[in-house]
Design a protein around this motif. Structure first.
Motif, PDB file in Angstrom:
ATOM      1  N   PRO A 113     -11.153  22.360 -15.278  1.00  0.00           N
ATOM      2  CA  PRO A 113     -11.438  22.886 -16.612  1.00  0.00           C
ATOM      3  C   PRO A 113     -11.113  21.933 -17.757  1.00  0.00           C
ATOM      4  O   PRO A 113     -10.115  21.209 -17.717  1.00  0.00           O
ATOM      5  N   LEU A 114     -12.026  21.963 -18.742  1.00  0.00           N
ATOM      6  CA  LEU A 114     -11.827  21.214 -19.992  1.00  0.00           C
ATOM      7  C   LEU A 114     -11.287  22.167 -21.054  1.00  0.00           C
ATOM      8  O   LEU A 114     -10.476  21.814 -21.882  1.00  0.00           O
ATOM      9  N   ASP A 115     -11.815  23.378 -21.020  1.00  0.00           N
ATOM     10  CA  ASP A 115     -11.390  24.473 -21.893  1.00  0.00           C
ATOM     11  C   ASP A 115     -11.825  25.758 -21.182  1.00  0.00           C
ATOM     12  O   ASP A 115     -12.328  25.683 -20.057  1.00  0.00           O
ATOM     13  N   PRO A 116     -11.645  26.923 -21.770  1.00  0.00           N
ATOM     14  CA  PRO A 116     -11.957  28.152 -21.002  1.00  0.00           C
ATOM     15  C   PRO A 116     -13.432  28.301 -20.619  1.00  0.00           C
ATOM     16  O   PRO A 116     -13.752  29.131 -19.764  1.00  0.00           O
ATOM     17  N   VAL A 117     -14.336  27.536 -21.238  1.00  0.00           N
ATOM     18  CA  VAL A 117     -15.760  27.718 -20.899  1.00  0.00           C
ATOM     19  C   VAL A 117     -16.402  26.492 -20.238  1.00  0.00           C
ATOM     20  O   VAL A 117     -17.553  26.563 -19.801  1.00  0.00           O
ATOM     21  N   ARG A 118     -15.711  25.371 -20.154  1.00  0.00           N
ATOM     22  CA  ARG A 118     -16.349  24.154 -19.630  1.00  0.00           C
ATOM     23  C   ARG A 118     -15.496  23.524 -18.535  1.00  0.00           C
ATOM     24  O   ARG A 118     -14.283  23.690 -18.515  1.00  0.00           O
ATOM     25  N   PHE A 119     -16.188  22.778 -17.679  1.00  0.00           N
ATOM     26  CA  PHE A 119     -15.459  22.120 -16.590  1.00  0.00           C
ATOM     27  C   PHE A 119     -16.142  20.817 -16.216  1.00  0.00           C
ATOM     28  O   PHE A 119     -17.309  20.593 -16.565  1.00  0.00           O
ATOM     29  N   ILE A 120     -15.432  19.986 -15.456  1.00  0.00           N
ATOM     30  CA  ILE A 120     -16.035  18.811 -14.818  1.00  0.00           C
ATOM     31  C   ILE A 120     -16.232  19.185 -13.357  1.00  0.00           C
ATOM     32  O   ILE A 120     -15.294  19.664 -12.710  1.00  0.00           O
ATOM     33  N   GLY A 121     -17.448  19.007 -12.856  1.00  0.00           N
ATOM     34  CA  GLY A 121     -17.716  19.383 -11.464  1.00  0.00           C
ATOM     35  C   GLY A 121     -18.681  18.408 -10.812  1.00  0.00           C
ATOM     36  O   GLY A 121     -18.874  17.293 -11.306  1.00  0.00           O
ATOM     37  N   ASN A 122     -19.266  18.785  -9.702  1.00  0.00           N
ATOM     38  CA  ASN A 122     -20.253  17.930  -9.030  1.00  0.00           C
ATOM     39  C   ASN A 122     -21.280  18.794  -8.301  1.00  0.00           C
ATOM     40  O   ASN A 122     -21.174  20.016  -8.299  1.00  0.00           O
ATOM     41  N   HIS A 123     -22.268  18.135  -7.696  1.00  0.00           N
ATOM     42  CA  HIS A 123     -23.416  18.862  -7.130  1.00  0.00           C
ATOM     43  C   HIS A 123     -23.193  19.429  -5.732  1.00  0.00           C
ATOM     44  O   HIS A 123     -24.142  19.923  -5.130  1.00  0.00           O
ATOM     45  N   SER A 124     -21.992  19.334  -5.179  1.00  0.00           N
ATOM     46  CA  SER A 124     -21.796  19.827  -3.809  1.00  0.00           C
ATOM     47  C   SER A 124     -22.100  21.326  -3.723  1.00  0.00           C
ATOM     48  O   SER A 124     -21.701  22.098  -4.596  1.00  0.00           O
ATOM     49  N   THR A 125     -22.795  21.727  -2.663  1.00  0.00           N
ATOM     50  CA  THR A 125     -23.137  23.149  -2.493  1.00  0.00           C
ATOM     51  C   THR A 125     -22.206  23.839  -1.508  1.00  0.00           C
ATOM     52  O   THR A 125     -22.143  25.068  -1.466  1.00  0.00           O
ATOM     53  N   GLY A 126     -21.530  23.069  -0.662  1.00  0.00           N
ATOM     54  CA  GLY A 126     -20.657  23.654   0.363  1.00  0.00           C
ATOM     55  C   GLY A 126     -21.369  23.911   1.686  1.00  0.00           C
ATOM     56  O   GLY A 126     -20.747  24.373   2.644  1.00  0.00           O
ATOM     57  N   LYS A 127     -22.686  23.593   1.743  1.00  0.00           N
ATOM     58  CA  LYS A 127     -23.460  23.945   2.952  1.00  0.00           C
ATOM     59  C   LYS A 127     -22.897  23.355   4.240  1.00  0.00           C
ATOM     60  O   LYS A 127     -22.840  24.024   5.271  1.00  0.00           O
ATOM     61  N   MET A 128     -22.478  22.092   4.168  1.00  0.00           N
ATOM     62  CA  MET A 128     -21.994  21.432   5.399  1.00  0.00           C
ATOM     63  C   MET A 128     -20.713  22.096   5.899  1.00  0.00           C
ATOM     64  O   MET A 128     -20.576  22.403   7.091  1.00  0.00           O
ATOM     65  N   GLY A 129     -19.772  22.364   4.993  1.00  0.00           N
ATOM     66  CA  GLY A 129     -18.503  22.990   5.385  1.00  0.00           C
ATOM     67  C   GLY A 129     -18.715  24.396   5.921  1.00  0.00           C
ATOM     68  O   GLY A 129     -18.085  24.800   6.906  1.00  0.00           O
TER      69      GLY A 129
END
Ligand code: CTP
Length: 220
Positions: free
Chosen positions: A17-33
Motif C-alpha cells: 500500500p501507498l495509501d488506503p486506496v493505492r498500491f504497488i503490485g504486479n501482473h501475477s494471477t496466481g494460476k501456477m501456484g
C-alpha cells in the motif's frame, strides 16, 4: 510420494500500500501456484496455499487457502507453516520493494511531480532457506528476461533452493496472463527443458521433477 505430506505454497502477487486506496503490485494471477496446490491435493498432500490478491478460488478438503495482501503478511503466514511443512513451493511474485511510509489518508494531487521512497521487502524464500532442514525440499520460481540460466543458478544458491522453475519472458505464451507456460527446471546438477503446455500440465511436470530430485536426495 506426496500422500500425507505437508506442503506450503505461496502464490499470486503481493500488494504494497501507498495509501488506503493505492498500491504497488504486479501482473501475477496466481494460476501456477493454484494449479500446483490442486494437483498436490489430488495426490493426497495437505496444502497451505498462502495467496496474495487473486480472483482464483480453490475448494478442496486438503487445501487451506490463506489470503494475504503484502509481502510482510505473506512472510508471517509462511513462518507459521514452514517448520511443519515437508515441501515449500515459492510461486508468488513477491514485490521486491514497498513504500517506506504508507500514508494513512488518501494522497492528494498537489505538486507536478511526486516521489515515493521504497524500502526492500523481506525475501521470503531466502529467509526460510536459512532454516531449511535436510529433510525439507524447497522450490523457487524465476522469471527472467536475460542470462536466464545463470540467474536461475544464482537463485538456487542464494535462497538454498533444491530446484528453480525458470520462465523466460522471451518465450511466447509463457509467464503472466497466459493459461500456458514454458518452463526450464534448473537443479544443482541438471537442466530440464519442457515444451509450451497448459499450466495444469506444467504443474504435473513440476511435481514429477520434484519427485525425482527428492527421491535422489533421500537416498543420499
Ligand atoms: N521470492 C520471495 N520473496 C521475495 C522475492 C522473491 O520469496 N521478496 C521468491 C519468489 O517467490 C521466487 C524466487 O524468490 O520463488 C525468485 O523470485 P525473483 O523475483 O525472480 O527473485 P529476486 O530474488 O526478487 O531477484 P530479482 O527480482 O532481482 O531477479
Amino acid at each position: 510420494m506426496f500422500n500425507g505430506k505437508k506442503v506450503l505454497i505461496t502464490a499470486g502477487p503481493t500488494y504494497e500500500p501507498l495509501d488506503p486506496v493505492r498500491f504497488i503490485g504486479n501482473h501475477s494471477t496466481g494460476k501456477m501456484g493454484f494449479a500446483l496446490a490442486r494437483c498436490l491435493a489430488q495426490e493426497g498432500a495437505a496444502v497451505s496455499l498462502i495467496a496474495g490478491p487473486t480472483s482464483l478460488t480453490l475448494s478442496h478438503p486438503l487445501v487451506q487457502v490463506m489470503p494475504v495482501m503484502t509481502a510482510d503478511e505473506m512472510f508471517a503466514a509462511c513462518q507459521r507453516k514452514s517448520e511443519e511443512a515437508d515441501l515449500w513451493i515459492f510461486a508468488a511474485a513477491v514485490a521486491d520493494y514497498k513504500p517506506k511510509d504508507p500514508a494513512t489518508s488518501k494522497i492528494k494531487k498537489n505538486d507536478d511531480s511526486f516521489t515515493i521512497e521504497l524500502v526492500k521487502n523481506v525475501d521470503i524464500a531466502a529467509t526460510l532457506g536459512k532454516q531449511k532442514r535436510a529433510n525439507q525440499f524447497a522450490v523457487g520460481f524465476a522469471l527472467e528476461t536475460d542470462q536466464e540460466l545463470e540467474n536461475a543458478r544464482g537463485k538456487l544458491l542464494k535462497k538454498n533452493l533444491d530446484m528453480v522453475v525458470l520462465n523466460s519472458l522471451r518465450d511466447p505464451g509463457a509467464g503472466f496472463r497466459h493459461d500456458t507456460n514454458k518452463i526450464t527446471i534448473v537443479k544443482p546438477s541438471t537442466v530440464e527443458e519442457y515444451a509450451l503446455k497448459a499450466k495444469d500440465e506444467v504443474a504435473q511436470d513440476i511435481l514429477e521433477s520434484i519427485k525425482a530430485e527428492w527421491a535422489c536426495l533421500q537416498k543420499k
